[in-house]
Design a protein around this motif. Structure first.
Motif, PDB file in Angstrom:
ATOM      1  N   UNK A 253       0.839  -1.206   0.000  1.00 26.92           N
ATOM      2  CA  UNK A 253       0.000   0.000   0.000  1.00 26.92           C
ATOM      3  C   UNK A 253       0.869   1.249   0.000  1.00 26.92           C
ATOM      4  N   UNK A 254       1.986   1.160   0.724  1.00 29.14           N
ATOM      5  CA  UNK A 254       2.840   2.332   0.847  1.00 29.14           C
ATOM      6  C   UNK A 254       3.424   2.708  -0.515  1.00 29.14           C
TER       7      UNK A 254
ATOM      8  N   UNK B 268       2.203   6.134  -2.204  1.00 32.53           N
ATOM      9  CA  UNK B 268       3.282   7.105  -2.383  1.00 32.53           C
ATOM     10  C   UNK B 268       3.409   7.528  -3.841  1.00 32.53           C
TER      11      UNK B 268
ATOM     12  N   UNK C 276       0.612   9.878  -4.702  1.00 32.83           N
ATOM     13  CA  UNK C 276       0.784  11.175  -4.045  1.00 32.83           C
ATOM     14  C   UNK C 276       1.871  11.993  -4.721  1.00 32.83           C
TER      15      UNK C 276
ATOM     16  N   UNK D  75       2.435  18.704   2.692  1.00 26.80           N
ATOM     17  CA  UNK D  75       2.028  18.435   4.067  1.00 26.80           C
ATOM     18  C   UNK D  75       0.808  17.508   4.117  1.00 26.80           C
TER      19      UNK D  75
ATOM     20  N   UNK E  29      -0.036  15.329   1.881  1.00 23.35           N
ATOM     21  CA  UNK E  29       0.417  13.997   1.482  1.00 23.35           C
ATOM     22  C   UNK E  29       1.113  13.268   2.612  1.00 23.35           C
ATOM     23  N   UNK E  30       2.016  13.963   3.297  1.00 26.02           N
ATOM     24  CA  UNK E  30       2.747  13.337   4.409  1.00 26.02           C
ATOM     25  C   UNK E  30       1.793  12.942   5.524  1.00 26.02           C
ATOM     26  N   UNK E  31       0.813  13.798   5.815  1.00 27.38           N
ATOM     27  CA  UNK E  31      -0.097  13.483   6.917  1.00 27.38           C
ATOM     28  C   UNK E  31      -1.000  12.303   6.551  1.00 27.38           C
TER      29      UNK E  31
ATOM     30  N   UNK F  61      -0.187   9.821   4.619  1.00 27.08           N
ATOM     31  CA  UNK F  61       0.661   8.627   4.784  1.00 27.08           C
ATOM     32  C   UNK F  61       0.790   8.261   6.261  1.00 27.08           C
ATOM     33  N   UNK F  62       0.924   9.276   7.106  1.00 26.71           N
ATOM     34  CA  UNK F  62       1.074   9.041   8.540  1.00 26.71           C
ATOM     35  C   UNK F  62      -0.162   8.350   9.119  1.00 26.71           C
TER      36      UNK F  62
ATOM     37  N   UNK G 229      -0.310   4.682   7.931  1.00 25.41           N
ATOM     38  CA  UNK G 229       0.711   3.875   8.616  1.00 25.41           C
ATOM     39  C   UNK G 229       0.161   3.243   9.880  1.00 25.41           C
ATOM     40  N   UNK G 230      -0.726   3.960  10.559  1.00 20.73           N
ATOM     41  CA  UNK G 230      -1.229   3.472  11.843  1.00 20.73           C
ATOM     42  C   UNK G 230      -2.497   2.624  11.723  1.00 20.73           C
ATOM     43  N   UNK G 231      -3.185   2.676  10.567  1.00 23.15           N
ATOM     44  CA  UNK G 231      -4.452   1.926  10.467  1.00 23.15           C
ATOM     45  C   UNK G 231      -4.404   0.769   9.473  1.00 23.15           C
TER      46      UNK G 231
ATOM     47  N   UNK H 119      -1.971  18.815   7.845  1.00 24.42           N
ATOM     48  CA  UNK H 119      -1.762  18.144   9.128  1.00 24.42           C
ATOM     49  C   UNK H 119      -2.870  18.494  10.112  1.00 24.42           C
TER      50      UNK H 119
END
Lengths: 157, 281
Positions: free
Chosen positions: A41-42, A46, A49, A70, A72-74, A76-77, A80-82, A118
């Motif tokens: 997925x990453x 990526x 994005x 910003x 895009x990075x958020x 991805x963040x 990452x956790x879900x 963010x």
């Protein structure tokens, strides 16, 4: 608990390490290169994005800005956790305000997360297999517990 | 009964080696390395040396979902051309200013043992001067505004013991987070241990940030004498997007770091470090 001996440069400490040498616990194994994404997925998210961040302004013919770095990075963040190994990969769609929309429309689930920056997100979720329950819509800043149930349903169904 | 004398734990001889204050902000897409050369003119006397480093990845503290391992995203490095992180410093002096497209950082480092720790308020005042100057310059050059979205305070301590033997295995002397009980159950000698802890702190009854604690065995570079590095980082999102909001939040994070330092270290070490804010029985 990891076991590591590190050489510290006491003259040049900064927020990035300057002189550390980690010792592998398993010296007979080849070291992995941490810079390479190792989740499908990453890689896919990526790649998309990156395209959207490099769009020219007005990419939609109505003056829309490209997706911001910003946002895009958020996004991805959050993923990452879900994301779990069996969670379907979301569609990634640029929005007209420089944000990015992560969407899942499958297994009777409609889930959309619009990330404009963010800590600036809007969630929309409906379980079409749960009659009598209406859509859920809410703003999210730093608490994403509302995502857990929809992602669980997407993963397990 | 121990009575608190001052609000914050206070030490006369803390084992502090570095303090880092960091403000992350919305990416300044028009800021290029060449522009920073113009900004550098304002600080050239104070920081005559410049070097380039790899940028620091953006960090966000979110809650309500499992905090899984953190992969390194290539996203940032594939944006071309990526803007490096610039270090502005003067050899032999403790202050370091770092700037990249989405972050400004001030480090205070104990480059020599004789340098006294100037205290948080003085380091913060210097950083505020630099942030204000950078913000004004950005506006004058029409390169954008600083809109903070994350703040970070890090205190790094290097702890030595009088005896050089068994330093890395002596963590239980330093912190209540580790006990030696396990070594009694296995027929092996503990060589060293790394311990991590993570705490969530709240504001107005909502999660606002995290405090990360790490004890790590290290060696002094010059003579390889063993030490323990204790790094405490408080990181979170300020309440608003103004620079003043960021500095208010840095104060909150500083409080969290100092209280955590006192809580995760032993009373025996507090006596060695000269804890001044409590009176004994």
């Amino acid at each position: 608990m990891s076991v590591a001996n590190r050489i510290v440069d006491t003259d040049g400490l900064g927020t990035a390490s300057t002189a550390t040498r980690p010792r592998s616990q398993f010296p007979n194994f080849k070291q992995a290169f941490n810079a390479i994404p190792d989740r499908k997925w990453q890689i896919e998210v990526q790649d998309q994005l990156l395209q959207y961040v490099n769009f020219k302004p007005g990419w939609d013919s109505y003056g829309a800005p490209p997706v911001t770095w910003d946002a895009g990075m958020f996004a991805l963040n959050i993923l990452k956790d879900v994301m779990r190994p069996r969670t379907p990969i979301p569609q990634v769609v640029p929005s007209s305000v420089g944000g990015v929309q992560l969407e899942w429309h499958e297994k009777g689930i409609d889930l959309e997360l619009h990330v404009t920056g963010p800590y600036q997100c809007e969630l929309w979720f409906q379980d079409l297999n749960a009659p009598g329950t209406g859509p859920i819509s809410m703003d999210l800043t730093n608490d994403f517990s509302a995502l857990l149930k929809p992602i669980e349903l997407l993963t397990q169904r | 009964m121990i009575k608190p004398v001052r609000e914050l734990p206070d030490f006369t001889r803390p084992p502090l080696s570095e303090v880092v204050l960091s403000i992350q902000f919305a990416s300044l897409v028009n800021l290029k390395g060449l522009h920073l050369g113009l900004f550098w003119k304002q600080f050239r006397k104070q920081y005559p040396e410049v070097s380039e480093q790899a940028p620091i990845q953006a960090a966000f503290e979110t809650f309500g979902t499992p905090q899984l391992s953190r992969p390194t995203f290539q996203f940032q490095t594939l944006l071309s051309p990526p803007m490096p992180r610039y270090w502005f410093e003067k050899t032999g002096t403790p202050d370091l200013l770092q700037i990249q497209h989405d972050r400004i950082v001030h480090n205070w480092r104990m480059v020599e043992p004789a340098i006294a720790y100037p205290r948080y308020e003085k380091i913060k005042a210097k950083f505020q001067e630099e942030v204000d100057a950078f913000s004004t310059w950005l506006q004058n050059e029409r390169l954008g505004d600083i809109r903070p979205n994350q703040c970070e305070v890090t205190y790094t301590n290097l702890i030595e013991f009088e005896e050089s033997d068994g330093v890395h295995a002596g963590l239980s002397k330093l912190t209540p987070l580790w006990t030696d009980e396990i070594t009694e159950q296995i027929s092996a000698k503990l060589e060293d241990v790394t311990t991590n802890a993570r705490f969530i702190f709240s504001l107005k009854e909502k999660p606002a940030g995290r405090v990360y604690v790490q004890f790590q065995p290290v060696f002094h570079q010059s003579d390889l004498r063993p030490m323990i590095k204790l790094e405490i980082t408080a990181r979170g999102r300020p309440d608003g997007e103004d620079i003043s909001d960021a500095f208010e939040f840095l104060d909150i994070e500083h409080t969290q770091v100092v209280r955590t330092f006192a809580a995760v270290t032993s009373e025996e070490m507090h006596q060695i470090w000269g804890r001044a804010d409590v009176r004994g029985k």
